[in-house]
Motif scaffolding. Sequence first.
Motif, PDB file in Angstrom:
ATOM      1  N   PRO A 100       0.815  -1.223   0.000  1.00 22.99           N
ATOM      2  CA  PRO A 100       0.000   0.000   0.000  1.00 22.99           C
ATOM      3  C   PRO A 100       0.849   1.273   0.000  1.00 22.99           C
ATOM      4  CG  PRO A 100      -0.835  -1.561   1.611  1.00 22.99           C
ATOM      5  CD  PRO A 100       0.470  -2.095   1.147  1.00 22.99           C
ATOM      6  N   MET A 101       2.000   1.222   0.662  1.00 24.03           N
ATOM      7  CA  MET A 101       2.875   2.394   0.674  1.00 24.03           C
ATOM      8  C   MET A 101       3.403   2.681  -0.743  1.00 24.03           C
ATOM      9  SD  MET A 101       4.234   4.841   2.413  1.00 24.03           S
ATOM     10  CE  MET A 101       3.892   4.307   4.098  1.00 24.03           C
ATOM     11  N   ILE A 102       3.767   1.642  -1.478  1.00 24.09           N
ATOM     12  CA  ILE A 102       4.240   1.832  -2.856  1.00 24.09           C
ATOM     13  C   ILE A 102       3.128   2.396  -3.729  1.00 24.09           C
ATOM     14  CG2 ILE A 102       4.995   0.598  -4.929  1.00 24.09           C
ATOM     15  CD1 ILE A 102       6.592  -1.267  -3.113  1.00 24.09           C
ATOM     16  N   VAL A 103       1.898   1.907  -3.532  1.00 18.86           N
ATOM     17  CA  VAL A 103       0.762   2.434  -4.294  1.00 18.86           C
ATOM     18  C   VAL A 103       0.581   3.926  -4.002  1.00 18.86           C
ATOM     19  CG1 VAL A 103      -1.750   2.359  -4.559  1.00 18.86           C
ATOM     20  CG2 VAL A 103      -0.439   0.229  -4.472  1.00 18.86           C
ATOM     21  N   GLY A 104       0.612   4.281  -2.727  1.00 16.18           N
ATOM     22  CA  GLY A 104       0.456   5.685  -2.352  1.00 16.18           C
ATOM     23  C   GLY A 104       1.553   6.570  -2.917  1.00 16.18           C
ATOM     24  N   ARG A 105       2.775   6.087  -2.855  1.00 16.06           N
ATOM     25  CA  ARG A 105       3.896   6.869  -3.367  1.00 16.06           C
ATOM     26  C   ARG A 105       3.845   6.987  -4.899  1.00 16.06           C
ATOM     27  NH1 ARG A 105       6.653  10.416  -1.236  1.00 16.06           N
ATOM     28  NH2 ARG A 105       8.648   9.765  -2.110  1.00 16.06           N
ATOM     29  N   THR A 106       3.343   5.963  -5.570  1.00 14.39           N
ATOM     30  CA  THR A 106       3.172   6.037  -7.021  1.00 14.39           C
ATOM     31  C   THR A 106       2.180   7.142  -7.378  1.00 14.39           C
ATOM     32  OG1 THR A 106       3.633   3.676  -7.266  1.00 14.39           O
ATOM     33  CG2 THR A 106       2.474   4.753  -9.074  1.00 14.39           C
ATOM     34  N   LEU A 107       1.082   7.213  -6.656  1.00 14.80           N
ATOM     35  CA  LEU A 107       0.084   8.261  -6.906  1.00 14.80           C
ATOM     36  C   LEU A 107       0.660   9.646  -6.600  1.00 14.80           C
ATOM     37  CD1 LEU A 107      -3.097   6.541  -5.416  1.00 14.80           C
ATOM     38  CD2 LEU A 107      -2.499   6.817  -7.825  1.00 14.80           C
ATOM     39  N   GLN A 108       1.520   9.750  -5.586  1.00 17.10           N
ATOM     40  CA  GLN A 108       2.136  11.046  -5.273  1.00 17.10           C
ATOM     41  C   GLN A 108       3.057  11.506  -6.403  1.00 17.10           C
ATOM     42  OE1 GLN A 108       3.805  10.974  -1.140  1.00 17.10           O
ATOM     43  NE2 GLN A 108       2.385   9.268  -0.872  1.00 17.10           N
ATOM     44  N   GLY A 109       3.802  10.585  -6.974  1.00 14.15           N
ATOM     45  CA  GLY A 109       4.702  10.945  -8.067  1.00 14.15           C
ATOM     46  C   GLY A 109       3.974  11.432  -9.301  1.00 14.15           C
ATOM     47  N   PHE A 110       2.718  10.998  -9.463  1.00 17.43           N
ATOM     48  CA  PHE A 110       1.909  11.409 -10.609  1.00 17.43           C
ATOM     49  C   PHE A 110       1.792  12.923 -10.701  1.00 17.43           C
ATOM     50  CE2 PHE A 110      -2.126  12.055 -12.851  1.00 17.43           C
ATOM     51  CZ  PHE A 110      -2.009  11.152 -13.900  1.00 17.43           C
ATOM     52  N   ALA A 111       1.918  13.600  -9.575  1.00 10.48           N
ATOM     53  CA  ALA A 111       1.735  15.055  -9.551  1.00 10.48           C
ATOM     54  C   ALA A 111       2.860  15.819 -10.229  1.00 10.48           C
ATOM     55  CB  ALA A 111       1.602  15.536  -8.100  1.00 10.48           C
ATOM     56  N   MET A 112       3.957  15.165 -10.601  1.00  6.82           N
ATOM     57  CA  MET A 112       5.051  15.875 -11.269  1.00  6.82           C
ATOM     58  C   MET A 112       4.599  16.539 -12.571  1.00  6.82           C
ATOM     59  SD  MET A 112       7.928  16.235  -9.812  1.00  6.82           S
ATOM     60  CE  MET A 112       8.987  16.598 -11.209  1.00  6.82           C
ATOM     61  N   GLY A 113       3.507  16.045 -13.143  1.00  2.00           N
ATOM     62  CA  GLY A 113       2.963  16.670 -14.342  1.00  2.00           C
ATOM     63  C   GLY A 113       2.501  18.094 -14.122  1.00  2.00           C
ATOM     64  N   ALA A 114       2.371  18.513 -12.856  1.00  4.12           N
ATOM     65  CA  ALA A 114       1.911  19.876 -12.573  1.00  4.12           C
ATOM     66  C   ALA A 114       2.929  20.934 -12.996  1.00  4.12           C
ATOM     67  CB  ALA A 114       1.612  20.018 -11.076  1.00  4.12           C
ATOM     68  N   ILE A 115       4.205  20.587 -13.040  1.00  4.22           N
ATOM     69  CA  ILE A 115       5.231  21.578 -13.387  1.00  4.22           C
ATOM     70  C   ILE A 115       5.063  22.074 -14.830  1.00  4.22           C
ATOM     71  CG2 ILE A 115       7.701  22.036 -13.534  1.00  4.22           C
ATOM     72  CD1 ILE A 115       6.799  21.617 -10.682  1.00  4.22           C
ATOM     73  N   PRO A 116       5.062  21.193 -15.847  1.00  2.00           N
ATOM     74  CA  PRO A 116       4.861  21.697 -17.212  1.00  2.00           C
ATOM     75  C   PRO A 116       3.488  22.319 -17.421  1.00  2.00           C
ATOM     76  CG  PRO A 116       4.831  19.287 -17.174  1.00  2.00           C
ATOM     77  CD  PRO A 116       5.332  19.736 -15.840  1.00  2.00           C
ATOM     78  N   LEU A 117       2.472  21.827 -16.711  1.00  7.17           N
ATOM     79  CA  LEU A 117       1.139  22.419 -16.833  1.00  7.17           C
ATOM     80  C   LEU A 117       1.140  23.862 -16.327  1.00  7.17           C
ATOM     81  CD1 LEU A 117      -1.006  19.380 -15.639  1.00  7.17           C
ATOM     82  CD2 LEU A 117      -0.977  20.352 -17.942  1.00  7.17           C
ATOM     83  N   GLY A 118       1.829  24.096 -15.209  1.00  8.47           N
ATOM     84  CA  GLY A 118       1.915  25.459 -14.687  1.00  8.47           C
ATOM     85  C   GLY A 118       2.665  26.388 -15.623  1.00  8.47           C
ATOM     86  N   ILE A 119       3.755  25.897 -16.215  1.00  9.92           N
ATOM     87  CA  ILE A 119       4.517  26.717 -17.168  1.00  9.92           C
ATOM     88  C   ILE A 119       3.657  27.043 -18.387  1.00  9.92           C
ATOM     89  CG2 ILE A 119       6.487  26.688 -18.746  1.00  9.92           C
ATOM     90  CD1 ILE A 119       7.970  25.000 -16.632  1.00  9.92           C
ATOM     91  N   GLY A 120       2.888  26.047 -18.874  1.00  7.16           N
ATOM     92  CA  GLY A 120       2.010  26.291 -20.008  1.00  7.16           C
ATOM     93  C   GLY A 120       0.928  27.311 -19.696  1.00  7.16           C
ATOM     94  N   LEU A 121       0.351  27.240 -18.507  1.00  2.25           N
ATOM     95  CA  LEU A 121      -0.656  28.222 -18.097  1.00  2.25           C
ATOM     96  C   LEU A 121      -0.070  29.627 -18.075  1.00  2.25           C
ATOM     97  CD1 LEU A 121      -2.794  26.692 -15.198  1.00  2.25           C
ATOM     98  CD2 LEU A 121      -3.649  27.780 -17.270  1.00  2.25           C
ATOM     99  N   MET A 122       1.133  29.747 -17.559  1.00  2.00           N
ATOM    100  CA  MET A 122       1.772  31.061 -17.500  1.00  2.00           C
ATOM    101  C   MET A 122       1.982  31.625 -18.904  1.00  2.00           C
ATOM    102  SD  MET A 122       4.548  30.483 -14.456  1.00  2.00           S
ATOM    103  CE  MET A 122       4.042  30.482 -12.728  1.00  2.00           C
ATOM    104  N   ARG A 123       2.429  30.787 -19.816  1.00  2.00           N
ATOM    105  CA  ARG A 123       2.645  31.280 -21.182  1.00  2.00           C
ATOM    106  C   ARG A 123       1.331  31.785 -21.778  1.00  2.00           C
ATOM    107  NH1 ARG A 123       5.253  28.549 -26.642  1.00  2.00           N
ATOM    108  NH2 ARG A 123       4.399  30.079 -28.055  1.00  2.00           N
ATOM    109  N   ASP A 124       0.250  31.062 -21.544  1.00  2.00           N
ATOM    110  CA  ASP A 124      -1.029  31.412 -22.151  1.00  2.00           C
ATOM    111  C   ASP A 124      -1.676  32.645 -21.528  1.00  2.00           C
ATOM    112  OD1 ASP A 124      -0.625  29.168 -23.631  1.00  2.00           O
ATOM    113  OD2 ASP A 124      -2.165  27.956 -22.658  1.00  2.00           O
ATOM    114  N   MET A 125      -1.423  32.889 -20.229  1.00  2.00           N
ATOM    115  CA  MET A 125      -2.230  33.864 -19.501  1.00  2.00           C
ATOM    116  C   MET A 125      -1.513  35.159 -19.132  1.00  2.00           C
ATOM    117  SD  MET A 125      -4.817  31.977 -19.612  1.00  2.00           S
ATOM    118  CE  MET A 125      -5.912  33.161 -18.845  1.00  2.00           C
ATOM    119  N   LEU A 126      -0.203  35.148 -19.060  1.00  2.00           N
ATOM    120  CA  LEU A 126       0.499  36.300 -18.511  1.00  2.00           C
ATOM    121  C   LEU A 126       0.959  37.274 -19.593  1.00  2.00           C
ATOM    122  CD1 LEU A 126       2.738  34.645 -15.762  1.00  2.00           C
ATOM    123  CD2 LEU A 126       0.602  35.880 -15.446  1.00  2.00           C
ATOM    124  N   PRO A 127       0.998  38.560 -19.268  1.00  2.00           N
ATOM    125  CA  PRO A 127       1.586  39.525 -20.214  1.00  2.00           C
ATOM    126  C   PRO A 127       3.080  39.273 -20.361  1.00  2.00           C
ATOM    127  CG  PRO A 127       1.110  40.571 -18.095  1.00  2.00           C
ATOM    128  CD  PRO A 127       0.493  39.215 -18.047  1.00  2.00           C
TER     129      PRO A 127
END
Length: 579
Positions: free
Chosen positions: A106-133
């Motif tokens: 169960p700990m490995i399952v939980g940690r696998t799901l936590q690692g999934f969040a690394m996709g937030a970094i490129p998503l945040g950069i993409g949002l900034m490009r689209d929205m910021l002056p």
Amino acid sequence: MTQTTNDQPTGRATDAVVPVLAFAGIVVAVMQTLLVPVIKDLPQLLDTEPSNATWVLTSTLLSGAVATPIMGRLGDLFGKRRMLILSLAVMVVGALVSAVTSALLPMIVGRTLQGFAMGAIPLGIGLMRDMLPREKLGSAMALMSSSIGVGGGLALPAAALVAQHADWHALFYGAAGLGVLSIVLTLLLAPESPLRAEGSFDLPGALGLSLGLVLLLLPITKGSDWGWTSGTTLGLFAASVVVLVLWGLYELRTAAPLVDLRTTVRPAVLFTNLASIMVGVSFYVVSLVLPQLLQLPTATGYGLGQSMVVAGLLVAPLGLTMMFTAPVYARLSAQYGPKVTLITGMLIIGIGYGAGLGLMNAAWQALVISVVLGAGIGLAYSSLPALIVGAVPASETGAANGLNTLMRSIGTSTSSAVIGMVLANTANNVNGVAIPTMHGFRVSFLIATAAVAVGLLFALFLPKQRPAAGPQLRASSEEDANLARAEEVLRGFHGRVLDAEGTPVARAKVTLIDRRGRQAGATLSAEDGSYALAVPSEGAYVLAAQATGHAPLASAATHAGDERAVELDLALPGETVTV
């Protein structure tokens, strides 16, 4: 085409989007170093063998590597904010799973799901490009990119403090709380991007890339345990090559690929990604070496005898300095361009590791190393998204930055495996316990220095770019604005979107479509109606423009593929009734 005019950002949201997205990046990065203070105790805490306990760390790394390019592409297609929230939600679930268990699986399952969040970094950069002056974009992307190091650096002393004075499961409850807070802030203050890529999600490509990455990263992370020449290690490496080659051939043939490999072989993208691997290697070496050096007892003759918490505090400036270099990067990049900033950052990293070879005798020296390396790594990390964003169409920002984040992950994975092997092979065995040696630490610093030298070579091959968008692009007149936008896209189309009476139309969506009917780029017109789009290659294109209250327009155009901007104004037909 998708109608997106209802998702325009407000001024308040635009002001808040940078700290909100940077906070999300920091929260995600915390997952990577959350268990560092208790690594040596994991076998006892989970009642398992040391070789099995390492899967708690390896699983997070693998899922993060797989998630980054996939979530980037999903964000381009369905909305970057939506996918960012999904990434954070999966992370929260994973943290709660880990918080309520002391069993290995169960700990490995939980940690696998936590690692999934690394996709937030490129998503945040993409949002900034689209929205910021433009004048805010450079420093914002720099902060988001360096949030990986900031979160990792800040998490070390905080996690050490919790682990020393509370039950270790409290680490996961705290991580879940940070994730929930980040979701709430994103929902309240970060707008959705109106830009969407055309096409569908490439599921076979996603599965092929995931399998190839797992087959590649497994032997990298477990090679020290299995043996680098064992049948398992060599077999997985060979299998990864076969799978990734087949995946690449498939991606080149499909109409809407997960990763546009034709874009990735452009010099600006290729050499940025290669340099990113080397920066990832150099970043992780200091994170592995300094905490161990600081915590080794003074009886060894070279250990600095610091507690877990003090060691974390002495390494924390690595992340803090990375955060403070974001505005410095923006000024340097605006003046000289992101290529020069990347080279400067790598030179500082090289100086830091070179000096570190002789500065390992006192706690304050470790602090100096952390500050110098933090400044260099911060400048280098901050340059990477700007180089990528400047080389790909707007519709591919998420996927391209996801791939770049993956390159950094491969660098840190390789660094972890190689440095772990070096420290293990140079360790002294004292009463059955392996004690790292000063020789091992110095060899590790030499490896980091060599990685920086290779990365510097890759950076020198980057094509010369214009300085990053900054205050100099704030034109004082309409003509200056058009000139600035034309200079921004040296090879592509630029002009203005106008209505039937010749009045500029702001916030019109302009889409570039190639001869195969695929989207090659997209942007929104500025307040003066100006737009600029890069072309990937020579050929015939269609520029499609749409805006609320106007009928859409499709205009054919041809670009010779040379380094010039073709001027083309887009005159929208008369007004239409909007339902």
